[in-house]
Write a protein that holds these residues in place. Structure first.
Motif, PDB file in Angstrom:
ATOM      1  N   HIS A  87       0.736  -1.417  -0.329  1.00 53.98           N
ATOM      2  CA  HIS A  87      -0.174   0.018   0.353  1.00 53.98           C
ATOM      3  C   HIS A  87       0.757   1.254  -0.026  1.00 53.98           C
ATOM      4  O   HIS A  87       0.438   2.296  -0.430  1.00 53.98           O
ATOM      5  CB  HIS A  87      -1.064  -0.036   1.182  1.00 53.98           C
ATOM      6  CG  HIS A  87      -1.859  -0.867   1.373  1.00 53.98           C
ATOM      7  ND1 HIS A  87      -2.772  -1.982   0.453  1.00 53.98           N
ATOM      8  CD2 HIS A  87      -3.537  -0.023   1.505  1.00 53.98           C
ATOM      9  CE1 HIS A  87      -3.614  -2.029   0.669  1.00 53.98           C
ATOM     10  NE2 HIS A  87      -4.460  -1.272   0.862  1.00 53.98           N
ATOM     11  N   ASP A 109       3.908   1.870  -0.930  1.00 57.47           N
ATOM     12  CA  ASP A 109       4.540   1.741  -2.098  1.00 57.47           C
ATOM     13  C   ASP A 109       3.384   2.386  -3.519  1.00 57.47           C
ATOM     14  O   ASP A 109       3.956   3.678  -4.226  1.00 57.47           O
ATOM     15  CB  ASP A 109       4.740   0.496  -3.223  1.00 57.47           C
ATOM     16  CG  ASP A 109       6.448   0.257  -2.168  1.00 57.47           C
ATOM     17  OD1 ASP A 109       6.660   1.497  -2.095  1.00 57.47           O
ATOM     18  OD2 ASP A 109       7.127  -0.894  -2.519  1.00 57.47           O
ATOM     19  N   ASN A 110       2.736   1.900  -3.667  1.00 64.79           N
ATOM     20  CA  ASN A 110       1.102   2.308  -3.893  1.00 64.79           C
ATOM     21  C   ASN A 110       0.571   3.918  -3.925  1.00 64.79           C
ATOM     22  O   ASN A 110       0.559   4.679  -5.346  1.00 64.79           O
ATOM     23  CB  ASN A 110       0.807   1.661  -4.389  1.00 64.79           C
ATOM     24  CG  ASN A 110       0.029   0.000  -4.680  1.00 64.79           C
ATOM     25  OD1 ASN A 110       0.972  -0.446  -5.366  1.00 64.79           O
ATOM     26  ND2 ASN A 110      -0.120  -0.662  -4.250  1.00 64.79           N
ATOM     27  N   ASP A 135       3.523   6.266  -4.881  1.00 61.33           N
ATOM     28  CA  ASP A 135       3.360   7.091  -6.800  1.00 61.33           C
ATOM     29  C   ASP A 135       1.953   7.983  -7.060  1.00 61.33           C
ATOM     30  O   ASP A 135       2.231   8.632  -7.529  1.00 61.33           O
ATOM     31  CB  ASP A 135       3.057   5.435  -7.689  1.00 61.33           C
ATOM     32  CG  ASP A 135       4.499   5.106  -7.562  1.00 61.33           C
ATOM     33  OD1 ASP A 135       5.573   5.220  -6.941  1.00 61.33           O
ATOM     34  OD2 ASP A 135       4.381   3.277  -7.225  1.00 61.33           O
ATOM     35  N   CYS A 137      -4.220  -0.816  -5.462  1.00 53.31           N
ATOM     36  CA  CYS A 137      -3.533  -0.270  -7.116  1.00 53.31           C
ATOM     37  C   CYS A 137      -2.404   0.383  -7.213  1.00 53.31           C
ATOM     38  O   CYS A 137      -1.875   0.826  -7.180  1.00 53.31           O
ATOM     39  CB  CYS A 137      -4.454   1.746  -7.815  1.00 53.31           C
ATOM     40  SG  CYS A 137      -4.281   1.720  -9.243  1.00 53.31           S
ATOM     41  N   SER A 138      -2.173  -0.846  -7.901  1.00 59.94           N
ATOM     42  CA  SER A 138      -0.345  -1.257  -8.301  1.00 59.94           C
ATOM     43  C   SER A 138      -0.399  -0.618 -10.111  1.00 59.94           C
ATOM     44  O   SER A 138       0.422  -0.296 -10.298  1.00 59.94           O
ATOM     45  CB  SER A 138      -0.035  -2.130  -8.845  1.00 59.94           C
ATOM     46  OG  SER A 138      -0.582  -3.584  -8.865  1.00 59.94           O
ATOM     47  N   SER A 168       0.302   1.417 -13.148  1.00 59.95           N
ATOM     48  CA  SER A 168       0.570   3.045 -13.461  1.00 59.95           C
ATOM     49  C   SER A 168      -0.590   3.502 -14.061  1.00 59.95           C
ATOM     50  O   SER A 168      -0.786   4.840 -13.688  1.00 59.95           O
ATOM     51  CB  SER A 168       1.598   3.028 -14.169  1.00 59.95           C
ATOM     52  OG  SER A 168       1.324   1.944 -15.399  1.00 59.95           O
ATOM     53  N   GLN A 222      -3.734   4.462 -11.678  1.00 59.56           N
ATOM     54  CA  GLN A 222      -2.787   5.174 -10.744  1.00 59.56           C
ATOM     55  C   GLN A 222      -2.767   6.584 -11.152  1.00 59.56           C
ATOM     56  O   GLN A 222      -2.746   7.945 -10.458  1.00 59.56           O
ATOM     57  CB  GLN A 222      -1.380   5.451 -10.265  1.00 59.56           C
ATOM     58  CG  GLN A 222      -1.319   3.604  -9.124  1.00 59.56           C
ATOM     59  CD  GLN A 222       0.327   3.197  -9.050  1.00 59.56           C
ATOM     60  OE1 GLN A 222       1.109   4.181  -9.569  1.00 59.56           O
ATOM     61  NE2 GLN A 222       0.213   2.164  -8.185  1.00 59.56           N
TER      62      GLN A 222
END
Length: 301
Positions: free
Chosen positions: A78, A80-81, A84, A117-118, A120, A123
């Motif tokens: 989470h 990391d996501n 971003d 949500c990973s 891109s 995102q």
């Protein structure tokens, strides 16, 4: 707004960026900028290793493993996501001073859903949502977050495709131009959109199955529709009110909110489809937004 438009947009001032970063740090102190944010970054291999360790632990039952897995995803994946997504929202914030008006419960819900949500491309949508909520607290409901969190990339692409043939009306509603390709009504806009695409959006709650919408113009009047880059001005020179755009499927309120983040009327053949849908008795013109003021004032119709 597409990724391409985001790349081409003028960069905000360094002062605005600094204020935006500060506002975001206020919302997400556990993912704050600078060294503290970098200290929380985790490689996905570390996350996978931790999950494998949980799954192989024979002292835990299935329910306990699920709790620990969720915790690991939240604290590692989470973060990391979210990092971003937060980074992506920085240049999109225009009113960082409004951050104080955001409901803390909304922030918690955003973290829970956006953090999963990973992808891109998706995102980018979450970054736009976060920036939009900071600029206008209350703009996006928690129900909206719930629906967006269920979107697959393919579903988001379908939605963007429909938006590429859509406009905002004078009543702030989203209208989609749909030219039927065959008598069965299974394809629209020269097979760019299938009936199954619309059914998908119905199931997601982004389009309304019960309400239709048309565009009417009063006698000797005009209706101004707007895409992301131009106006579509419709003129009625007759002495009676006419239906300029036929009854068509309409977006739900959640769909309209999501459409506000998309490029409207950007399809390469958008002008062609509009011409096919409009009745012959309607005069119309496409006007770039930057040239629109004098056109809106026109009275010779």
């Amino acid at each position: 707004m597409s990724l391409e438009d985001m790349k081409g947009s003028p960069m905000p001032s360094s002062e605005l960026i600094a204020k935006s970063v500060s506002a975001l740090d206020t919302l997400f102190p556990e993912i704050a900028s600078g060294s503290r944010r970098r200290a929380h970054r985790r490689d996905m291999k570390e996350l996978q290793k931790e999950i494998a360790s949980i799954d192989s632990n024979r002292t835990l039952n299935d329910d306990e493993k699920a709790v620990f897995r969720y915790s690991s995803y939240r604290t590692l994946g989470h973060i990391d996501n979210l990092t971003d997504i937060i980074d992506g929202s920085v240049p999109l914030v225009h009113k960082p001073e409004n951050v104080k008006g955001i409901d803390p419960d909304w922030v918690d819900d955003f973290q829970d859903k956006a953090g999963k949500c990973s992808n891109s491309d998706l995102q980018i949508i979450w970054s736009q949502i976060l920036a939009g909520e900071i600029d206008e607290p209350g703009r996006f409901s928690k129900r909206f977050l719930s629906i967006v969190s269920t979107l697959e990339k393919s579903e988001a692409e379908i939605f963007k495709k429909v938006c590429s043939y859509s406009v905002i009306t004078g009543h702030k509603e989203v209208y989609s131009f749909m030219s039927v390709d065959n008598s069965s009504g299974t394809f629209y806009n020269h097979k760019a959109i299938a009936l199954s695409d619309l059914s998908c959006l119905f199931e997601l709650g982004l389009m309304d199955t019960t309400v239709g919408m048309s565009v009417h113009i009063l006698p000797k009047s005009k209706e101004i529709l707007q895409t992301s880059k131009e106006l579509v001005i419709l003129y009625n020179s007759m002495d009676k009110e006419i239906e300029a755009c036929p009854v068509n499927r309409t977006f739900s309120k959640v769909g309209e909110a999501l459409a506000s983040l998309c490029d409207l009327g950007c399809a390469p053949d958008f002008h062609r489809i509009v011409q096919e849908v409009l009745p012959e008795k309607i005069d119309y013109e496409f006007v770039p937004v930057k040239e629109s003021n004098e056109k809106i004032l026109r009275t010779d119709y």
